[in-house]
Design a protein around this motif. Structure first.
Motif, mmCIF file in Angstrom:
data_model
loop_
_atom_site.group_PDB
_atom_site.id
_atom_site.type_symbol
_atom_site.label_atom_id
_atom_site.label_comp_id
_atom_site.label_asym_id
_atom_site.label_seq_id
_atom_site.Cartn_x
_atom_site.Cartn_y
_atom_site.Cartn_z
ATOM 1 N N ALA A 41 -2.552 -14.275 -1.893
ATOM 2 C CA ALA A 41 -3.419 -14.951 -0.933
ATOM 3 C C ALA A 41 -4.878 -14.856 -1.355
ATOM 4 O O ALA A 41 -5.629 -15.842 -1.291
ATOM 5 N N HIS A 42 -5.300 -13.680 -1.824
ATOM 6 C CA HIS A 42 -6.684 -13.528 -2.280
ATOM 7 C C HIS A 42 -6.948 -14.341 -3.538
ATOM 8 O O HIS A 42 -8.050 -14.882 -3.717
ATOM 9 N N GLU A 43 -5.977 -14.412 -4.420
ATOM 10 C CA GLU A 43 -6.153 -15.209 -5.631
ATOM 11 C C GLU A 43 -6.366 -16.681 -5.309
ATOM 12 O O GLU A 43 -7.075 -17.387 -6.022
ATOM 13 N N ALA A 44 -5.745 -17.143 -4.248
ATOM 14 C CA ALA A 44 -5.892 -18.545 -3.846
ATOM 15 C C ALA A 44 -7.069 -18.758 -2.912
ATOM 16 O O ALA A 44 -7.225 -19.853 -2.376
ATOM 17 N N GLY A 45 -7.898 -17.722 -2.702
ATOM 18 C CA GLY A 45 -9.046 -17.867 -1.816
ATOM 19 C C GLY A 45 -8.689 -17.837 -0.353
ATOM 20 O O GLY A 45 -9.439 -18.350 0.478
ATOM 21 N N ARG A 46 -7.562 -17.210 -0.006
ATOM 22 C CA ARG A 46 -7.115 -17.132 1.371
ATOM 23 C C ARG A 46 -7.229 -15.692 1.857
ATOM 24 O O ARG A 46 -7.284 -14.747 1.065
ATOM 25 N N VAL A 47 -7.244 -15.526 3.157
ATOM 26 C CA VAL A 47 -7.301 -14.214 3.785
ATOM 27 C C VAL A 47 -6.101 -14.083 4.707
ATOM 28 O O VAL A 47 -5.873 -14.936 5.570
ATOM 29 N N VAL A 48 -5.333 -13.024 4.524
ATOM 30 C CA VAL A 48 -4.195 -12.769 5.400
ATOM 31 C C VAL A 48 -4.728 -12.316 6.758
ATOM 32 O O VAL A 48 -5.545 -11.393 6.827
ATOM 33 N N PRO A 49 -4.333 -12.960 7.859
ATOM 34 C CA PRO A 49 -4.814 -12.521 9.179
ATOM 35 C C PRO A 49 -4.525 -11.047 9.418
ATOM 36 O O PRO A 49 -3.500 -10.512 8.993
ATOM 37 N N ARG A 50 -5.448 -10.401 10.121
ATOM 38 C CA ARG A 50 -5.338 -8.966 10.319
ATOM 39 C C ARG A 50 -4.069 -8.604 11.088
ATOM 40 O O ARG A 50 -3.388 -7.629 10.773
ATOM 41 N N PHE A 51 -3.717 -9.394 12.126
ATOM 42 C CA PHE A 51 -2.543 -9.037 12.926
ATOM 43 C C PHE A 51 -1.252 -9.222 12.133
ATOM 44 O O PHE A 51 -0.269 -8.518 12.379
ATOM 45 N N VAL A 52 -1.236 -10.136 11.152
ATOM 46 C CA VAL A 52 -0.046 -10.315 10.320
ATOM 47 C C VAL A 52 0.108 -9.144 9.358
ATOM 48 O O VAL A 52 1.196 -8.568 9.216
ATOM 49 N N GLU A 53 -0.968 -8.774 8.688
ATOM 50 C CA GLU A 53 -0.893 -7.650 7.757
ATOM 51 C C GLU A 53 -0.589 -6.345 8.486
ATOM 52 O O GLU A 53 0.158 -5.493 7.978
ATOM 53 N N ARG A 54 -1.158 -6.174 9.681
ATOM 54 C CA ARG A 54 -0.879 -4.967 10.451
ATOM 55 C C ARG A 54 0.598 -4.885 10.843
ATOM 56 O O ARG A 54 1.205 -3.815 10.795
ATOM 57 N N GLU A 55 1.192 -6.018 11.191
ATOM 58 C CA GLU A 55 2.613 -6.028 11.553
ATOM 59 C C GLU A 55 3.486 -5.659 10.356
ATOM 60 O O GLU A 55 4.458 -4.904 10.490
ATOM 61 N N LEU A 56 3.149 -6.171 9.186
ATOM 62 C CA LEU A 56 3.926 -5.867 7.993
ATOM 63 C C LEU A 56 3.817 -4.398 7.608
ATOM 64 O O LEU A 56 4.813 -3.756 7.254
ATOM 65 N N ARG A 57 2.607 -3.844 7.681
ATOM 66 C CA ARG A 57 2.418 -2.444 7.268
ATOM 67 C C ARG A 57 2.988 -1.476 8.299
ATOM 68 O O ARG A 57 3.485 -0.405 7.936
ATOM 69 N N ARG A 58 2.913 -1.804 9.562
ATOM 70 C CA ARG A 58 3.504 -0.930 10.565
ATOM 71 C C ARG A 58 5.019 -0.910 10.468
ATOM 72 O O ARG A 58 5.651 0.101 10.793
ATOM 73 N N TYR A 59 5.611 -2.008 10.038
ATOM 74 C CA TYR A 59 7.067 -2.012 9.869
ATOM 75 C C TYR A 59 7.489 -1.002 8.809
ATOM 76 O O TYR A 59 8.567 -0.398 8.913
ATOM 77 N N LEU A 60 6.651 -0.776 7.795
ATOM 78 C CA LEU A 60 6.971 0.199 6.759
ATOM 79 C C LEU A 60 6.910 1.628 7.273
ATOM 80 O O LEU A 60 7.354 2.548 6.582
ATOM 81 N N GLU A 61 6.355 1.857 8.463
ATOM 82 C CA GLU A 61 6.328 3.185 9.067
ATOM 83 C C GLU A 61 7.422 3.380 10.108
ATOM 84 O O GLU A 61 7.581 4.487 10.624
ATOM 85 N N CYS A 62 8.166 2.335 10.415
ATOM 86 C CA CYS A 62 9.174 2.406 11.477
ATOM 87 C C CYS A 62 10.391 3.194 10.997
ATOM 88 O O CYS A 62 10.987 2.873 9.960
ATOM 89 N N GLY A 63 10.764 4.236 11.752
ATOM 90 C CA GLY A 63 11.941 5.021 11.422
ATOM 91 C C GLY A 63 11.761 5.985 10.275
ATOM 92 O O GLY A 63 12.756 6.488 9.745
ATOM 93 N N ILE A 64 10.517 6.287 9.879
ATOM 94 C CA ILE A 64 10.240 7.214 8.778
ATOM 95 C C ILE A 64 9.773 8.540 9.369
ATOM 96 O O ILE A 64 8.790 8.588 10.123
ATOM 97 N N LEU A 65 10.440 9.616 9.032
ATOM 98 C CA LEU A 65 10.100 10.923 9.584
ATOM 99 C C LEU A 65 8.695 11.359 9.199
ATOM 100 O O LEU A 65 8.043 12.098 9.943
ATOM 101 N N ALA A 66 8.211 10.942 8.062
ATOM 102 C CA ALA A 66 6.893 11.364 7.608
ATOM 103 C C ALA A 66 5.782 10.861 8.510
ATOM 104 O O ALA A 66 4.673 11.409 8.483
ATOM 105 N N HIS A 67 6.036 9.846 9.324
ATOM 106 C CA HIS A 67 5.021 9.286 10.216
ATOM 107 C C HIS A 67 5.167 9.806 11.643
ATOM 108 O O HIS A 67 4.535 9.252 12.549
#
Length: 554
Positions: A41-67
């Protein structure tokens, strides 16, 4: 003074949640492709919306004991259990979506929907309008208002044709679904309408008048009225497409989204049309798997209580009686379900992803094939924007409706000021006397755990605490009880899957919640003591060679 929880020991902790979340195909795809998605997205001059990126990164913390996790201990055998926290995402997380689905359905059946018959009305809109409604909350609200007004007008008309009803008041609950069966963006409404009206006269007790089912002509009239309302709405907002213009993309309904969020506009436009927005296959249709048939050449049959006009389709053939409370709850779950079923997603031998459809399409399509980055692109388009309400209430079920407190299930059971009387739809049928008992709903059968249904996600910190007795909370049988609370995580698991999560699997004794562990220092120390990984698998770095290659936006 309360004793602090005993320290954990590896020998005593024989039950803990393994890293099953990281073993799922969906988790691996998001973990491996999220940096690629942001980098391209950055290479194409685009910006990923904050709420979309936050949703993707929070999913990587779901069900992980380390978090963070909750520690439970058995009162007899002293075996501990660790339950990780959930991300509580609103977009595509199957676990959190399943928990929210079951929780919403249980709340509606217990506190909102009275014991009356219910009919489901489904509204689908043209493709160009779906694009605009995806991230325009005001337009979505106005479109839904036009549809609800058309349905309520039909209910009032049928009520007046039966008997002299004083101020007929319909009620409904709408679930806004953003997805189609192939993970495409498809904004449509599932509205559960009370199959009748209430009499709203203040000098008479609250009475429910059941209505006969609408015929095909009545559904066609509702469709025509909805189409007229939508045309006037689009003309007032200056969104009516020109004659002969392409009405399948964003150019048909120009909007500021292409200027404010160009990446989101391109992802949305591609998703509603079933195309790819990023990568070497940009602009092409998604790959389908199945046996080709000739059924696609046949004209589409609307069926019973279905009507289509100018791209608007309405279906109203699903109805449930008042006593089928467990079926109404299942219908609520269906309308509030998450967009993705993880058990239908698998990885092919060549690295591509196969997503099987729930039902085969008329043209023979049985599954959809995605590249890993294409799947992340589809998930990003399904994330609802902030303050975009997915469940809405109308009519007598609205939050500030005058008679809502008189018709809720708690009011019917004796906790409210009045009881609801159901009057038959047939004018010649005898009316029930005031002393005649109302038919009680059938007892809810215990549901065994299903392999096809994934249990709700792990609890969040606020969901694992035992419910505190608030001064305003009283027993449901007392007339002074007005407070309503959501089901706790153990109650929800017991109700949906007939599983007692606070029961030890070894000795059958009760387990109690000892503590909620979420500070990074404490989490790391406990996991090191147990020999478990202290951090989740890191996201894969972006593949710069692929980024510098032909991965550009059209």
């Amino acid at each position: 003074m309360a004793q602090p929880p005993a320290p954990l020991h590896p020998a005593s902790c024989r039950e803990y949640s393994p890293r099953r979340a990281e073993q799922s195909v969906l988790y691996q795809v998001v973990r491996d492709q999220i940096e690629n998605f942001v980098a391209r997205a950055h290479e194409a001059g685009r910006v990923v919306p904050r709420f979309v990126e936050r949703e993707l990164r929070r999913y990587l913390e779901c069900g992980i004991l380390a978090h963070g996790f909750v520690r439970l201990s058995c009162t007899e055998c002293r075996i501990d259990r660790l339950v990780p926290f959930s991300c509580k995402g609103r977009g595509f997380c199957p676990s959190c979506g399943g928990r929210r689905m079951a929780e919403t359905a249980a709340f509606l059946i217990d506190h909102v929907i009275p014991t009356v018959p219910v009919r489901q009305w489904v509204l689908s809109v043209p493709v160009a309008l779906r694009y605009r409604m995806a991230f325009d909350a005001e337009l979505t609200t106005r479109v839904l208002r036009i549809f609800i007004q058309s349905v309520f007008a039909s209910c009032r008309k049928r009520a007046r044709s039966l008997r002299a009803v004083c101020e007929p008041q319909p009620g409904a609950i709408t679930f806004v679904q953003r997805f189609g069966d192939a993970l495409n963006l498809n904004i449509h409404f599932h509205t559960l309408v009370l199959d009748g009206v209430y009499e709203g006269c203040s000098e008479r007790p609250t009475q429910f008048v059941a209505l006969p089912p609408p015929g095909d002509e009545e559904v066609a009239r509702v469709t025509a009225r909805t189409v007229r309302g939508l045309r006037r709405l689009l003309e007032r907002r200056g969104l009516a497409p020109d004659d002969g213009a392409d009405q399948t993309g964003p150019v048909a309904l120009a909007d500021p989204l292409t200027v404010e969020q160009p990446l989101l506009a391109e992802l949305t436009a591609a998703s509603v049309r079933g195309r790819i927005a990023m990568g070497p296959r940009a602009g092409q249709h998604v790959l389908r798997v199945g046996t080709a048939t000739e059924q696609h050449a046949k004209p589409k049959q609307d069926g019973r209580r279905c009507a289509s006009m100018a791209g608007v389709s309405i279906h109203a053939d699903v109805a449930l009686p008042a006593h089928a409370r467990h079926k109404i709850e299942r219908l609520c779950r269906y309308a509030a379900r998450p967009p993705l079923a993880s058990q239908r997603l698998s990885r092919m031998s060549d690295g591509r992803l196969l997503y099987r459809l729930k039902r085969r399409w008329r043209d023979g399509t049985e599954a959809i094939v995605f590249e890993p980055l294409e799947l992340v692109e589809k998930l990003a388009a399904l994330v609802p924007p902030p303050r975009f309400h997915m469940v809405r209430y109308h009519g007598v079920l609205a939050p500030r409706a005058r008679n809502r407190s008189r018709i809720t299930p708690k009011a019917e059971s004796g906790g409210g000021p009045a009881r609801t009387r159901v009057l038959p739809a047939d004018p010649a049928a005898p009316l029930p006397s005031s002393g005649q008992p109302r038919p009680q709903p059938a007892a809810r059968p215990q549901q065994a755990p299903s392999r096809a249904t994934k249990p709700p996600g792990p609890p969040a910190p606020s969901e694992t605490r035992r419910p505190a007795q608030h001064p305003t909370q009283t027993d449901g049988n007392q007339s002074g009880s007005t407070a309503r609370r959501r089901l706790t995580w153990p109650e929800l698991m017991q109700r949906v899957f007939a599983i007692d999560v606070l029961r030890c699997a070894h000795c059958g004794a009760a387990m109690r919640i000892l503590a909620e562990i979420h500070p990074p220092e404490a989490t790391t120390a406990i996991l090191e003591c147990l020999g478990l990984p202290t951090r989740a698998s890191p996201a894969s770095p972006p593949q710069r060679e692929d980024v510098m290659r032909a991965f550009e936006f059209p």
